[in-house]
Motif scaffolding. Structure first.
Motif, mmCIF file in Angstrom:
data_model
loop_
_atom_site.group_PDB
_atom_site.id
_atom_site.type_symbol
_atom_site.label_atom_id
_atom_site.label_comp_id
_atom_site.label_asym_id
_atom_site.label_seq_id
_atom_site.Cartn_x
_atom_site.Cartn_y
_atom_site.Cartn_z
ATOM 1 N N GLU A 213 -31.147 -1.522 11.573
ATOM 2 C CA GLU A 213 -30.490 -0.742 10.529
ATOM 3 C C GLU A 213 -29.041 -1.167 10.387
ATOM 4 N N TYR A 214 -28.627 -1.383 9.144
ATOM 5 C CA TYR A 214 -27.259 -1.774 8.833
ATOM 6 C C TYR A 214 -26.650 -0.658 7.993
ATOM 7 N N VAL A 215 -25.717 0.054 8.603
ATOM 8 C CA VAL A 215 -25.124 1.223 7.959
ATOM 9 C C VAL A 215 -23.843 0.819 7.242
ATOM 10 N N LYS A 216 -23.100 1.805 6.784
ATOM 11 C CA LYS A 216 -21.874 1.580 6.026
ATOM 12 C C LYS A 216 -21.002 0.502 6.666
ATOM 13 N N TRP A 217 -20.620 -0.516 5.855
ATOM 14 C CA TRP A 217 -19.812 -1.655 6.219
ATOM 15 C C TRP A 217 -20.540 -2.634 7.144
ATOM 16 N N GLY A 218 -21.842 -2.538 7.183
ATOM 17 C CA GLY A 218 -22.646 -3.547 7.877
ATOM 18 C C GLY A 218 -22.786 -4.794 7.013
ATOM 19 N N TRP A 219 -23.060 -5.938 7.635
ATOM 20 C CA TRP A 219 -23.079 -7.228 6.944
ATOM 21 C C TRP A 219 -24.294 -8.037 7.378
ATOM 22 N N VAL B 230 0.856 -1.185 0.000
ATOM 23 C CA VAL B 230 0.000 0.000 0.000
ATOM 24 C C VAL B 230 0.888 1.229 0.000
ATOM 25 N N GLU B 231 0.500 2.226 -0.785
ATOM 26 C CA GLU B 231 1.273 3.463 -0.857
ATOM 27 C C GLU B 231 0.749 4.479 0.153
ATOM 28 N N GLY B 232 0.927 5.745 -0.114
ATOM 29 C CA GLY B 232 0.674 6.760 0.901
ATOM 30 C C GLY B 232 -0.769 6.976 1.302
ATOM 31 N N ASP B 233 -1.723 6.501 0.490
ATOM 32 C CA ASP B 233 -3.123 6.744 0.824
ATOM 33 C C ASP B 233 -3.722 5.680 1.736
ATOM 34 N N GLY B 234 -2.958 4.636 2.077
ATOM 35 C CA GLY B 234 -3.515 3.571 2.894
ATOM 36 C C GLY B 234 -4.576 2.807 2.117
ATOM 37 N N CYS B 235 -5.236 1.864 2.795
ATOM 38 C CA CYS B 235 -6.220 1.049 2.089
ATOM 39 C C CYS B 235 -7.095 0.308 3.093
ATOM 40 N N VAL B 236 -8.382 0.162 2.753
ATOM 41 C CA VAL B 236 -9.311 -0.680 3.502
ATOM 42 C C VAL B 236 -10.007 -1.601 2.500
ATOM 43 N N ILE B 237 -10.038 -2.905 2.804
ATOM 44 C CA ILE B 237 -10.721 -3.862 1.928
ATOM 45 C C ILE B 237 -11.687 -4.723 2.744
ATOM 46 N N MET B 238 -12.729 -5.205 2.082
ATOM 47 C CA MET B 238 -13.577 -6.266 2.604
ATOM 48 C C MET B 238 -13.150 -7.534 1.886
ATOM 49 N N ILE C 273 -33.129 -19.986 -2.981
ATOM 50 C CA ILE C 273 -32.636 -21.351 -3.139
ATOM 51 C C ILE C 273 -31.238 -21.528 -2.557
ATOM 52 N N GLY C 274 -30.388 -20.505 -2.732
ATOM 53 C CA GLY C 274 -28.976 -20.685 -2.409
ATOM 54 C C GLY C 274 -28.405 -19.837 -1.305
ATOM 55 N N GLY C 275 -29.237 -19.038 -0.618
ATOM 56 C CA GLY C 275 -28.730 -18.186 0.440
ATOM 57 C C GLY C 275 -28.158 -16.885 -0.094
ATOM 58 N N GLU C 276 -27.842 -15.971 0.838
ATOM 59 C CA GLU C 276 -27.465 -14.620 0.430
ATOM 60 C C GLU C 276 -26.599 -13.960 1.504
ATOM 61 N N GLU C 277 -25.578 -13.238 1.057
ATOM 62 C CA GLU C 277 -24.796 -12.365 1.925
ATOM 63 C C GLU C 277 -24.820 -10.961 1.339
ATOM 64 N N LEU C 278 -24.956 -9.963 2.222
ATOM 65 C CA LEU C 278 -25.012 -8.571 1.812
ATOM 66 C C LEU C 278 -24.014 -7.769 2.638
ATOM 67 N N PHE C 279 -23.269 -6.896 1.973
ATOM 68 C CA PHE C 279 -22.323 -6.009 2.655
ATOM 69 C C PHE C 279 -22.616 -4.584 2.192
#
Length: 212
Positions: free
Chosen positions: A153-159, A52-60, A126-132
């Protein structure tokens, strides 16, 4: 996962595959630079040395969940979903990012209009579901018949994760028919079809293997 600016990660092999969404900053490896708004899917056996360079990083990130030699392919997949053309839907718009007909897995990015129901479909039933939740918020109704049912309520980065529906359907709160976007809408990473017994049995890394 949050990466500090100017950090590095040792080179490693994905024994069970890897997929991630870049939520902030820029994720880099020897294959390129992947800014916010990128979906990356690295197949089983692939390897890289992230930095990661100078801006940093966040990933799911999701690990160890890919099928072994069942329609996955051998090349990485990169989707810059903010730049791709979306398909209009009853709730807003959607982008199909990955589909595996053999396992049933389907990955989408969805944009839901404010205060609009986010309907369940056959893939999820039929197959289930994940939401982010990437941006905005989702509200899950209490499952009753009244207008005043309490909402989670599921806000930003809720799963959220919903198993495949059985017959008869499971009781609330697993009912999915009262899910809607909040007042500012919602951008949602959505994965469906991957939670059936068949799909789970196709994953290369089984629980017994991981416990050894």
């Amino acid at each position: 996962v949050q990466f500090a600016p100017h950090c590095t990660f040792p080179k490693h092999t994905h024994i069970g595959g890897e997929e991630f969404v870049v939520l902030e900053g820029t994720f880099c490896d020897e294959y390129g630079s992947f800014p916010k708004g990128t979906y990356v899917r690295n197949p089983i056996g692939s390897a890289h040395a992230p930095y990661v360079e100078g801006d940093g990083c966040v990933i799911m990130v999701k690990l160890l969940q890919m099928a072994d030699d069942v329609g996955e392919g051998t090349a990485p997949l990169y989707v810059h979903f903010d730049d791709e053309r979306k398909e209009s839907t009853e709730y807003g718009s959607a982008l199909n990012m990955y589909c595996n007909d053999q396992t049933g897995e389907r990955v989408q990015m969805c944009w839901v209009q404010p205060n609009t129901l986010f309907p369940v479909d056959d893939y999820a039933v039929i197959g289930g579901e994940e939401l982010f939740v990437i941006q905005g918020s989702l509200q899950l109704g209490g499952g009753g018949e009244g207008e005043d049912d309490e909402n989670d309520e599921y806000v930003k980065w809720g799963w959220l994760r919903f198993p495949p529906l059985t017959t008869p359907p499971p009781p609330p709160p697993l009912h999915r028919n009262k899910l809607k976007a909040g007042k500012n809408g919602a951008q949602i990473y959505r994965k469906t079809g991957h939670l059936t017994s068949k799909a789970l049995s196709m994953e290369k890394m089984q629980l017994a293997t991981l416990e050894e």
